[in-house]
Motif scaffolding. Sequence first.
Motif, PDB file in Angstrom:
ATOM      1  N   SER A   1       2.328  88.938-113.551  1.00 21.00           N
ATOM      2  CA  SER A   1       2.010  87.524-113.741  1.00 21.00           C
ATOM      3  C   SER A   1       1.216  86.971-112.559  1.00 21.00           C
ATOM      4  O   SER A   1       1.692  86.963-111.419  1.00 21.00           O
ATOM      5  CB  SER A   1       3.309  86.716-113.897  1.00 21.00           C
ATOM      6  OG  SER A   1       3.051  85.333-113.854  1.00 21.00           O
ATOM      7  N   VAL A   2       0.003  86.504-112.833  1.00 17.18           N
ATOM      8  CA  VAL A   2      -0.806  85.881-111.798  1.00 17.18           C
ATOM      9  C   VAL A   2      -0.149  84.596-111.310  1.00 17.18           C
ATOM     10  O   VAL A   2      -0.229  84.238-110.126  1.00 17.18           O
ATOM     11  CB  VAL A   2      -2.226  85.591-112.333  1.00 17.18           C
ATOM     12  CG1 VAL A   2      -3.050  84.836-111.297  1.00 17.18           C
ATOM     13  CG2 VAL A   2      -2.920  86.888-112.723  1.00 17.18           C
ATOM     14  N   THR A   3       0.520  83.890-112.200  1.00 14.39           N
ATOM     15  CA  THR A   3       1.194  82.639-111.835  1.00 14.39           C
ATOM     16  C   THR A   3       2.259  82.873-110.782  1.00 14.39           C
ATOM     17  O   THR A   3       2.351  82.151-109.787  1.00 14.39           O
ATOM     18  CB  THR A   3       1.827  81.989-113.078  1.00 14.39           C
ATOM     19  OG1 THR A   3       0.817  81.762-114.059  1.00 14.39           O
ATOM     20  CG2 THR A   3       2.506  80.676-112.706  1.00 14.39           C
ATOM     21  N   TRP A   4       3.077  83.907-111.002  1.00 12.75           N
ATOM     22  CA  TRP A   4       4.118  84.234-110.025  1.00 12.75           C
ATOM     23  C   TRP A   4       3.489  84.572-108.675  1.00 12.75           C
ATOM     24  O   TRP A   4       3.936  84.107-107.619  1.00 12.75           O
ATOM     25  CB  TRP A   4       4.955  85.411-110.514  1.00 12.75           C
ATOM     26  CG  TRP A   4       6.073  85.033-111.411  1.00 12.75           C
ATOM     27  CD1 TRP A   4       6.061  85.004-112.775  1.00 12.75           C
ATOM     28  CD2 TRP A   4       7.384  84.618-111.022  1.00 12.75           C
ATOM     29  NE1 TRP A   4       7.272  84.602-113.265  1.00 12.75           N
ATOM     30  CE2 TRP A   4       8.111  84.356-112.210  1.00 12.75           C
ATOM     31  CE3 TRP A   4       8.025  84.440-109.812  1.00 12.75           C
ATOM     32  CZ2 TRP A   4       9.434  83.937-112.200  1.00 12.75           C
ATOM     33  CZ3 TRP A   4       9.344  84.018-109.786  1.00 12.75           C
ATOM     34  CH2 TRP A   4      10.032  83.767-110.976  1.00 12.75           C
ATOM     35  N   GLY A   5       2.459  85.422-108.706  1.00 13.77           N
ATOM     36  CA  GLY A   5       1.884  85.902-107.456  1.00 13.77           C
ATOM     37  C   GLY A   5       1.053  84.895-106.707  1.00 13.77           C
ATOM     38  O   GLY A   5       0.690  85.122-105.550  1.00 13.77           O
ATOM     39  N   SER A   6       0.733  83.759-107.325  1.00 18.06           N
ATOM     40  CA  SER A   6      -0.096  82.755-106.662  1.00 18.06           C
ATOM     41  C   SER A   6       0.690  81.865-105.709  1.00 18.06           C
ATOM     42  O   SER A   6       0.110  81.133-104.917  1.00 18.06           O
ATOM     43  CB  SER A   6      -0.789  81.875-107.718  1.00 18.06           C
ATOM     44  OG  SER A   6       0.174  81.170-108.497  1.00 18.06           O
ATOM     45  N   SER A   7       2.012  81.926-105.781  1.00 15.07           N
ATOM     46  CA  SER A   7       2.850  81.095-104.905  1.00 15.07           C
ATOM     47  C   SER A   7       3.563  81.942-103.860  1.00 15.07           C
ATOM     48  O   SER A   7       3.811  83.134-104.065  1.00 15.07           O
ATOM     49  CB  SER A   7       3.889  80.336-105.735  1.00 15.07           C
ATOM     50  OG  SER A   7       4.820  81.237-106.315  1.00 15.07           O
ATOM     51  N   MET A   8       3.887  81.311-102.740  1.00 20.58           N
ATOM     52  CA  MET A   8       4.626  82.020-101.692  1.00 20.58           C
ATOM     53  C   MET A   8       5.999  82.438-102.193  1.00 20.58           C
ATOM     54  O   MET A   8       6.503  83.508-101.845  1.00 20.58           O
ATOM     55  CB  MET A   8       4.770  81.118-100.465  1.00 20.58           C
ATOM     56  CG  MET A   8       3.457  80.886 -99.722  1.00 20.58           C
ATOM     57  SD  MET A   8       2.760  82.428 -99.064  1.00 20.58           S
ATOM     58  CE  MET A   8       4.041  82.885 -97.899  1.00 20.58           C
ATOM     59  N   ALA A   9       6.618  81.582-103.017  1.00 29.64           N
ATOM     60  CA  ALA A   9       7.936  81.911-103.556  1.00 29.64           C
ATOM     61  C   ALA A   9       7.855  83.155-104.439  1.00 29.64           C
ATOM     62  O   ALA A   9       8.725  84.033-104.384  1.00 29.64           O
ATOM     63  CB  ALA A   9       8.489  80.730-104.354  1.00 29.64           C
ATOM     64  N   GLY A  10       6.796  83.225-105.272  1.00 26.46           N
ATOM     65  CA  GLY A  10       6.633  84.382-106.138  1.00 26.46           C
ATOM     66  C   GLY A  10       6.423  85.657-105.352  1.00 26.46           C
ATOM     67  O   GLY A  10       7.020  86.691-105.649  1.00 26.46           O
ATOM     68  N   ARG A  11       5.576  85.591-104.329  1.00 29.12           N
ATOM     69  CA  ARG A  11       5.344  86.774-103.510  1.00 29.12           C
ATOM     70  C   ARG A  11       6.592  87.161-102.730  1.00 29.12           C
ATOM     71  O   ARG A  11       6.857  88.343-102.519  1.00 29.12           O
ATOM     72  CB  ARG A  11       4.169  86.525-102.558  1.00 29.12           C
ATOM     73  CG  ARG A  11       2.845  86.352-103.303  1.00 29.12           C
ATOM     74  CD  ARG A  11       1.641  86.407-102.385  1.00 29.12           C
ATOM     75  NE  ARG A  11       0.403  86.354-103.143  1.00 29.12           N
ATOM     76  CZ  ARG A  11      -0.790  86.624-102.640  1.00 29.12           C
ATOM     77  NH1 ARG A  11      -0.903  86.950-101.357  1.00 29.12           N
ATOM     78  NH2 ARG A  11      -1.876  86.558-103.390  1.00 29.12           N
ATOM     79  N   GLY A  12       7.345  86.148-102.312  1.00 22.96           N
ATOM     80  CA  GLY A  12       8.610  86.448-101.645  1.00 22.96           C
ATOM     81  C   GLY A  12       9.567  87.169-102.579  1.00 22.96           C
ATOM     82  O   GLY A  12      10.292  88.081-102.159  1.00 22.96           O
ATOM     83  N   MET A  13       9.551  86.771-103.865  1.00 28.04           N
ATOM     84  CA  MET A  13      10.406  87.434-104.833  1.00 28.04           C
ATOM     85  C   MET A  13       9.974  88.884-105.044  1.00 28.04           C
ATOM     86  O   MET A  13      10.795  89.774-105.209  1.00 28.04           O
ATOM     87  CB  MET A  13      10.391  86.694-106.154  1.00 28.04           C
ATOM     88  CG  MET A  13      11.527  87.088-107.081  1.00 28.04           C
ATOM     89  SD  MET A  13      11.068  86.899-108.806  1.00 28.04           S
ATOM     90  CE  MET A  13       9.792  88.124-108.963  1.00 28.04           C
ATOM     91  N   TYR A  14       8.648  89.134-105.008  1.00 25.83           N
ATOM     92  CA  TYR A  14       8.177  90.516-105.105  1.00 25.83           C
ATOM     93  C   TYR A  14       8.735  91.352-103.944  1.00 25.83           C
ATOM     94  O   TYR A  14       9.180  92.478-104.128  1.00 25.83           O
ATOM     95  CB  TYR A  14       6.647  90.576-105.055  1.00 25.83           C
ATOM     96  CG  TYR A  14       5.947  89.970-106.247  1.00 25.83           C
ATOM     97  CD1 TYR A  14       6.598  89.799-107.457  1.00 25.83           C
ATOM     98  CD2 TYR A  14       4.620  89.573-106.153  1.00 25.83           C
ATOM     99  CE1 TYR A  14       5.941  89.245-108.548  1.00 25.83           C
ATOM    100  CE2 TYR A  14       3.953  89.018-107.236  1.00 25.83           C
ATOM    101  CZ  TYR A  14       4.625  88.848-108.430  1.00 25.83           C
ATOM    102  OH  TYR A  14       3.985  88.300-109.507  1.00 25.83           O
ATOM    103  N   GLY A  15       8.686  90.755-102.755  1.00 26.35           N
ATOM    104  CA  GLY A  15       9.203  91.472-101.592  1.00 26.35           C
ATOM    105  C   GLY A  15      10.679  91.790-101.730  1.00 26.35           C
ATOM    106  O   GLY A  15      11.123  92.897-101.400  1.00 26.35           O
ATOM    107  N   VAL A  16      11.442  90.817-102.227  1.00 27.24           N
ATOM    108  CA  VAL A  16      12.883  91.037-102.414  1.00 27.24           C
ATOM    109  C   VAL A  16      13.124  92.129-103.455  1.00 27.24           C
ATOM    110  O   VAL A  16      13.969  93.015-103.259  1.00 27.24           O
ATOM    111  CB  VAL A  16      13.572  89.722-102.840  1.00 27.24           C
ATOM    112  CG1 VAL A  16      15.016  89.984-103.252  1.00 27.24           C
ATOM    113  CG2 VAL A  16      13.522  88.707-101.704  1.00 27.24           C
ATOM    114  N   ALA A  17      12.390  92.081-104.565  1.00 30.32           N
ATOM    115  CA  ALA A  17      12.576  93.077-105.618  1.00 30.32           C
ATOM    116  C   ALA A  17      12.201  94.477-105.137  1.00 30.32           C
ATOM    117  O   ALA A  17      12.895  95.460-105.420  1.00 30.32           O
ATOM    118  CB  ALA A  17      11.753  92.700-106.853  1.00 30.32           C
TER     119      ALA A  17
END
Length: 472
Positions: free
Chosen positions: A359-375
């Motif tokens: 999802s581009v929407t998820w990755g466009s925010s710092m919160a989304g990228r932070g979630m990628y890092g956690v996952a």
Amino acid sequence: MKMHSTSGKDASWGALLQGRNGLRSIALAGGVALHAINIYVVTTILPTIIQEIGGLEYYAWNTTLFVVASIVGSAVSAKFIDALGPRLAYLSALAIFSLGAACCALAPSMPVLLLGRAVQGLGGGVLFALSYALIRVVFEAHLWPRAMALVSGMWGVATLCGPAVGGVFAQSGQWRLAFWVLLPIALLLAAIVASQVQRCASAAGASTLPWLSITLLVLSVLAISSASLSESLVWNMAGIAAGVVLVFVIAKRDKRGSVKLLPSGAWSLSAPLGVVYAMMVLLVIGLTTEIFVPYFLQVIHQMTPLAAGYMTAMMAGGWTLASLYSAGRGEGRAAYRFIRLGPPIVLAALLSLAFTLPSVTWGSSMAGRGMYGVALAAVGFGIGLSWPHLLTRVFSVAAPGEETLASSSITTVQLYATALAAAIAGVVANLAGLTDPGGVDGAKSAALVLFASFAAAPALGAVLSARMERHP
């Protein structure tokens, strides 16, 4: 070999890292670190190497030959111990690795570099396996879980350090120095081993090597790796099928033969050792998704190569942290709880990545990228919770007289699982659209299918872990 105990039954990190135990820990962990850091350094500097000496058409074979030779090295490591004793076996492995590094540093052409990489892989595979096998020899049983965590945690260190070190040499154009700097490190490890690991007489009448099984295993890896390079689905599936058939042939020979590649029970899920090895394979398969993560992050979310690389390193970081946390905290039934907890965490993390990373929407925010890092960290964390206890269990369930073969076979199983999973990941990604239609849309589709399909591996691991606890 005489075992040197720590005070009483102290199983703390202090007992492992102080005094003579501390020097031995440096030697064993250093062997894996040398092997692992070399992998990530070479991956980083390889484009620079090709700019100078050419050989783009052989790009992938730098990894293929290294992994194949590493598998051979890990497979013969037990015989090194039988023939030479622990100290001379380790020193010989360091010498072989150093010879390969020097060959790479002096290489005037790609064929010479490939020869050096093969020699490096052979020595590195022996080092990798001996680092696990000698834990049982130089430490008392109550220190095994922490020693296993320390040694396996070196992969996390390598993932964090390797790209940075390789990047420095690549940017300066001094790629040959990246190989030369490995030699003083190998010399330091040799000095520690020579002084801290006692010499043992070689085993009288040591058994011969299972050369045919080793050859078939090499052919299996080459078939799978070669097929994964093709864009043809027919060749992809034919290579994987050929590799799997060869594994069945090896299993049949190993069960009946007197000279074994893997110890008794390794090929059967009805045997405790077979279940442990199967758990290890399934967890490694889940981790192998990392090979495509940098590509997905760069193409879908426009991350820089450095940012994507270190985001991917969260997997290795999670593995290291969890290994250090769980080792020594679980004995008896508590160890099984860590083993059971790991696969569901990996499963949840992979499914989370499957539905959010495209999802581009998820990755466009710092919160989304932070979630990628956690996952991504959670994938490694789940493996790290289980890994030290799985490795320790290999020691405890091995048939009498096969403890050395069982422990040295850990790396054979891990390396082969990596090669198999990488090949299958390539096939799955290509079928899901990575190359056709390609681009952002192809990357999104490939990410969804790859993470979702590979989540099946930890799901099966969860089933096996429950079975393991019911039948300890």
